[in-house]
Design an enzyme around this catalytic site. Structure first.
Site, PDB file in Angstrom:
ATOM      1  N   ARG A   1     -13.425  -2.013   9.284  1.00  0.00           N
ATOM      2  CA  ARG A   1     -12.434  -1.845   9.538  1.00  0.00           C
ATOM      3  C   ARG A   1     -11.630  -1.779  10.702  1.00  0.00           C
ATOM      4  NH1 ARG A   1     -13.533  -2.885   4.485  1.00  0.00           N
ATOM      5  NH2 ARG A   1     -11.783  -3.871   2.289  1.00  0.00           N
TER       6      ARG A   1
ATOM      7  N   ASP B   1       2.479   8.950  -1.466  1.00  0.00           N
ATOM      8  CA  ASP B   1       1.015   8.615  -0.961  1.00  0.00           C
ATOM      9  C   ASP B   1       1.094   8.273   0.627  1.00  0.00           C
ATOM     10  OD1 ASP B   1      -1.669   7.143  -2.006  1.00  0.00           O
ATOM     11  OD2 ASP B   1      -1.507   6.627  -0.211  1.00  0.00           O
TER      12      ASP B   1
HETATM   13  C1  SAM Z   1      -8.016   4.780  -5.673  1.00  0.00           C
HETATM   14  S1  SAM Z   1      -5.831   4.872  -5.564  1.00  0.00           S
HETATM   15  C2  SAM Z   1      -5.328   6.252  -6.683  1.00  0.00           C
HETATM   16  C3  SAM Z   1      -3.787   5.747  -7.423  1.00  0.00           C
HETATM   17  C4  SAM Z   1      -3.750   6.055  -8.452  1.00  0.00           C
HETATM   18  N1  SAM Z   1      -3.443   7.589  -8.861  1.00  0.00           N
HETATM   19  C5  SAM Z   1      -4.323   6.142  -9.842  1.00  0.00           C
HETATM   20  O1  SAM Z   1      -5.214   6.938 -10.344  1.00  0.00           O
HETATM   21  O2  SAM Z   1      -4.086   4.574 -10.176  1.00  0.00           O
HETATM   22  C6  SAM Z   1      -5.788   6.828  -4.464  1.00  0.00           C
HETATM   23  C7  SAM Z   1      -4.991   6.734  -4.074  1.00  0.00           C
HETATM   24  O3  SAM Z   1      -4.555   8.143  -2.661  1.00  0.00           O
HETATM   25  C8  SAM Z   1      -4.282   7.556  -1.048  1.00  0.00           C
HETATM   26  N2  SAM Z   1      -4.561   8.935  -0.701  1.00  0.00           N
HETATM   27  C9  SAM Z   1      -6.084   8.999   0.164  1.00  0.00           C
HETATM   28  N3  SAM Z   1      -6.088   9.992   1.296  1.00  0.00           N
HETATM   29  C10 SAM Z   1      -4.647  11.010   1.013  1.00  0.00           C
HETATM   30  C11 SAM Z   1      -4.085  11.733   1.791  1.00  0.00           C
HETATM   31  N4  SAM Z   1      -4.805  12.583   2.008  1.00  0.00           N
HETATM   32  N5  SAM Z   1      -3.180  12.061   1.163  1.00  0.00           N
HETATM   33  C12 SAM Z   1      -2.218  11.082   0.222  1.00  0.00           C
HETATM   34  N6  SAM Z   1      -2.584  10.022  -1.005  1.00  0.00           N
HETATM   35  C13 SAM Z   1      -3.970  10.053   0.494  1.00  0.00           C
HETATM   36  C14 SAM Z   1      -4.584   6.672  -1.012  1.00  0.00           C
HETATM   37  O4  SAM Z   1      -3.109   6.011  -0.270  1.00  0.00           O
HETATM   38  C15 SAM Z   1      -4.241   6.097  -2.423  1.00  0.00           C
HETATM   39  O5  SAM Z   1      -3.044   5.135  -2.526  1.00  0.00           O
END
Ligand code: SAM
Length: 283
Positions: A42, A150
């Site tokens: 990336r 997010d």
């Molecule tokens: C795999 S998704 C999970 C989505 C949802 N909670 C679910 O379980 O279906 C993980 C999300 O966490 C977010 N994320 C990762 N690090 C983060 C941070 N430091 N602060 C806020 N969001 C974060 C990512 O952008 C992503 O959209």
């Protein structure tokens, strides 16, 4: 080493150590050797699209450039994993609708129930919560507030748009789709306004420890499949903040593959009728 001298996955060790440390300090996301190929791929795309030939220039750009905030935003959209779908981990959601919501409504009549979906990705989780609340006969629309955040601004925009394709519906039946969505163009479905308006979306970095003060206490925090990308230290820091932000007796719902073992002993694991969940004790 010049960037154009290298093929994929061949950034130097020093560069990789420095960039992954920068990303960690900013986001809590932990990129170790096992995720090196993913991150380098990336970075390679991003750095070459900026026309940079020296990878080190990218580090200076992120650290010192007047436009660095915008670059962080672009980088974060590339390196976060945003996998999600409606009604994910159904047993836990059933527990929310049938055990947690009725209990909260009964214990604090007249008080709004505040729910936070932390790491909400493109909105399938908070919208599932809004639909479940609508289906729960113990709460009315006015009794519940749902916030969703997010770190990735692109998924927040997609969530606000509320338009979804097939993969978002992998765990629900056709009746669910027809009940809550209307067709939108080719193979897409738009969530009805009555549910969309129930969720307030905002970009928020869970690792931005000073900004938690913007939130009033929550009764339920969903943070599912997010802290799996953090190392132990980052998990501890974020979960401690969740503890502070939960009202007494409030619930923390993690993903099923996640636990607080060796993270904190502050929460109690309680067995409700439909699932095991973490709870902040009432003192
Ligand atoms: C795999 S998704 C999970 C989505 C949802 N909670 C679910 O379980 O279906 C993980 C999300 O966490 C977010 N994320 C990762 N690090 C983060 C941070 N430091 N602060 C806020 N969001 C974060 C990512 O952008 C992503 O959209």
């Amino acid at each position: 080493m010049r960037f154009d001298d290298m093929s994929a996955n061949q950034f130097g060790d020093d560069f990789y150590r420095r960039i992954s440390a920068l990303i960690y300090d900013r986001t809590g996301l932990s990129f170790n050797e096992s995720s090196r190929f993913f991150l380098e791929k990336r970075l390679e795309t991003r750095i070459s699209s900026l026309g940079m030939t020296m990878p080190e220039d990218y580090i200076s750009f992120l650290m010192f450039d007047g436009d660095s905030e915008r670059e962080w935003d672009a980088l974060i959209t590339l390196i976060t994993t945003n996998e999600t779908y409606f009604m994910r981990e159904e047993r836990q959601l059933k527990c929310f609708r049938e055990d947690i919501l009725p209990e909260l409504a009964r214990k604090n009549p007249g008080k709004k129930i505040r729910v936070w979906s932390a790491g909400c990705s493109s909105g399938e989780e908070p919208y599932s919560i809004a639909i479940l609340a609508r289906e729960c006969r113990h709460v009315t629309d006015q009794m519940i507030e749902i916030f969703a955040t997010d770190i990735n601004s692109r998924v927040i925009q997609r969530a606000k748009d509320g338009i979804y394709g097939d993969s978002s519906f992998r765990a629900v039946d056709e009746a669910f789709k027809l009940r809550w969505f209307v067709p939108e163009g080719q193979q897409k479905w738009k969530l009805k306004e009555e549910i969309r308006k129930k969720v307030t979306f905002q970009r928020f970095n869970l690792f931005d420890m000073d900004r938690y003060s913007i939130f009033a206490p929550f009764d339920v925090i969903f943070c599912r499949n997010v802290i799996i990308y953090f190392d132990l230290e980052a998990k501890v820091r974020v979960v401690e903040r969740f503890y502070d932000k939960l009202a007494e007796g409030g619930y923390l719902l993690l993903g099923h593959s996640e636990s607080l073992i060796s993270v904190t002993e502050k929460f109690r694991l309680v067995h409700l009728a439909n699932d095991l969940v973490y709870r902040k004790e009432i003192r």
